[in-house]
Scaffold this active site. Structure first.
Site, PDB file in Angstrom:
ATOM      1  N   LYS A  54       1.026  -1.256   0.063  1.00 17.66           N
ATOM      2  CA  LYS A  54      -0.064   0.084  -0.016  1.00 17.66           C
ATOM      3  C   LYS A  54       0.877   1.323   0.077  1.00 17.66           C
ATOM      4  O   LYS A  54       0.696   2.133  -0.716  1.00 17.66           O
ATOM      5  CB  LYS A  54      -0.765  -0.212   1.143  1.00 17.66           C
ATOM      6  CG  LYS A  54      -1.913  -0.996   1.006  1.00 17.66           C
ATOM      7  CD  LYS A  54      -2.624  -1.467   2.378  1.00 17.66           C
ATOM      8  CE  LYS A  54      -3.820  -2.489   2.252  1.00 17.66           C
ATOM      9  NZ  LYS A  54      -4.529  -3.080   3.250  1.00 17.66           N
ATOM     10  N   GLN A  98      -4.572  -1.516   9.782  1.00 16.86           N
ATOM     11  CA  GLN A  98      -4.426  -2.807   9.071  1.00 16.86           C
ATOM     12  C   GLN A  98      -4.906  -3.807  10.017  1.00 16.86           C
ATOM     13  O   GLN A  98      -4.806  -4.016  11.159  1.00 16.86           O
ATOM     14  CB  GLN A  98      -2.796  -3.208   8.585  1.00 16.86           C
ATOM     15  CG  GLN A  98      -2.822  -4.370   8.137  1.00 16.86           C
ATOM     16  CD  GLN A  98      -3.372  -4.687   6.677  1.00 16.86           C
ATOM     17  OE1 GLN A  98      -3.291  -3.757   5.794  1.00 16.86           O
ATOM     18  NE2 GLN A  98      -4.219  -5.667   6.423  1.00 16.86           N
ATOM     19  N   ASP A 121     -11.478   2.601   4.359  1.00 17.55           N
ATOM     20  CA  ASP A 121     -11.416   1.123   4.439  1.00 17.55           C
ATOM     21  C   ASP A 121     -13.102   0.905   4.448  1.00 17.55           C
ATOM     22  O   ASP A 121     -13.436  -0.336   4.379  1.00 17.55           O
ATOM     23  CB  ASP A 121     -10.871   0.733   5.739  1.00 17.55           C
ATOM     24  CG  ASP A 121      -9.801  -0.449   5.311  1.00 17.55           C
ATOM     25  OD1 ASP A 121      -9.853  -0.829   4.026  1.00 17.55           O
ATOM     26  OD2 ASP A 121      -9.071  -0.941   5.998  1.00 17.55           O
TER      27      ASP A 121
END
Ligand code: NAP
Length: 297
Positions: A54, A98, A121
């Site tokens: 990422k 994450q 997200d």
């Protein structure tokens, strides 16, 4: 006729090229550089790889990126404080924490702390609720949004199709079912969501025009579970031991690819299918977040 491959890498590159062009336009016309912060707690090897990917992609596309690496011993309170700082940081438009988090940290608590306008997200309850309500002003989670884009850009007819989604997680299966069943263009599918307690799984799978596997079980979907001509999307990423591979393992999906390929009309490989799309959608969402913050979305 063997299945045609859906090239997730190539489709993700199309989206990345669109994102690069949009970032260049924002820099030039609005003096705006979209910024993404990625937070990693602990040293889970798969998570470390994802975060590095990422990070590299942010740099490649021209985003401002910040990476926050924290030890596994970080307390929930410390993580909440870091998120709170990022919520107020002007140059950060998107925040990603994450998963998975260490067991002493509640994912729900953490995701709820992220400013919903920076929740690229799509896990904040407000964005989950917007998705459930069909309100398109929220952020869609990156993997389900990536699967949706793969289907659209591969010319798959979603409207009226019977989609079977294997898996009901909040990250993949459930949001995907919401996206595909919306009363909206490129949706309007009839969606069946299956899980570990579903009865007659093989029979349900065989009734799918589009079969999407997201369960985390290597090569679970066999040829006998797939209707002739079905579109098969494999979200699964599983490490299996392979002594011949340099790292001692290799990645396989939730679909028994070699067995299913003769039956499907279209199929995604693993790797190179859904994975690159997840990152492309994260970059896309970050640009969207920056535009929303600036009032130019
Ligand atoms: P998860 O949170 O573990 O959820 C798995 C889901 O599958 C659960 O709903 C579970 O049912 C269901 N399930 C498990 N075994 C099953 C079985 N034998 N039959 C039917 N349903 C079964 O997993 P996830 O986070 O959604 O991830 C799923 C897979 O996608 C993993 O391999 C993961 O690595 C991969 N993934 C890939 C990407 C990407 O970018 N490519 C992104 C995210 C995830 P219950 O609810 O009843 O337990």
């Amino acid at each position: 006729m063997p299945a045609k491959l859906i090239d997730g890498k190539a489709i993700a590159e199309q989206i990345n090229a669109e994102t690069v062009a949009e970032i260049a336009r924002l820099k030039e016309q609005h003096r705006l550089t979209p910024g993404l912060a990625v937070v990693l707690v602990g040293e889970n090897p798969a998570s470390t790889t994802y975060v590095s990917m990422k990070d590299r992609m942010s740099a490649r596309l021209g985003l401002h990126s910040e990476r926050v690496d924290l030890p596994a011993s970080t307390s929930q309170g410390e993580l909440l404080a870091i998120i709170n700082d990022l919520n107020f940081k002007r140059e950060i438009h998107g925040i990603l924490v994450q998963s998975p988090l260490p067991p002493h940290i509640s994912g729900e608590t953490i995701f709820a702390e992220i400013d919903p306008t920076k929740d690229v997200d799509g896990f904040h309850p407000l964005n989950v609720g917007k998705l459930a309500l069909g309100d398109s002003t929220g952020f869609r989670p990156c993997t389900p949004a990536g699967v949706h884009e793969l289907l659209i850009r591969s010319g798959v007819k979603i409207e009226g199709a019977h989609v079977v989604v294997l898996g009901r997680s909040r990250i993949v299966g459930r949001p995907l079912s919401l996206i595909l069943s919306q009363n909206a263009p490129n949706a309007n599918a009839t969606v069946t969501v299956c899980h570990s307690r579903s009865a007659n799984l093989a029979e349900i799978c065989r009734s799918a025009d589009i079969l999407i596997a997201a369960i985390g079980s290597p090569r679970f979907v066999k040829a006998g579970m797939v209707r002739d001509g079905a579109v098969v999307i494999d979200v699964g990423v599983n490490r299996i031991e392979d002594k011949t591979a340099e790292k001692g393992y290799r990645l396989v999906g939730d679909v028994d690819f070699d067995a299913v390929i003769p039956k499907a009309s279209l199929i995604t490989p693993v790797p190179g299918g859904v994975g690159p799309m997840t990152i492309a959608m994260l970059m896309h969402n970050t640009v969207l977040a920056a535009k929303m913050r600036q009032g130019i979305a």
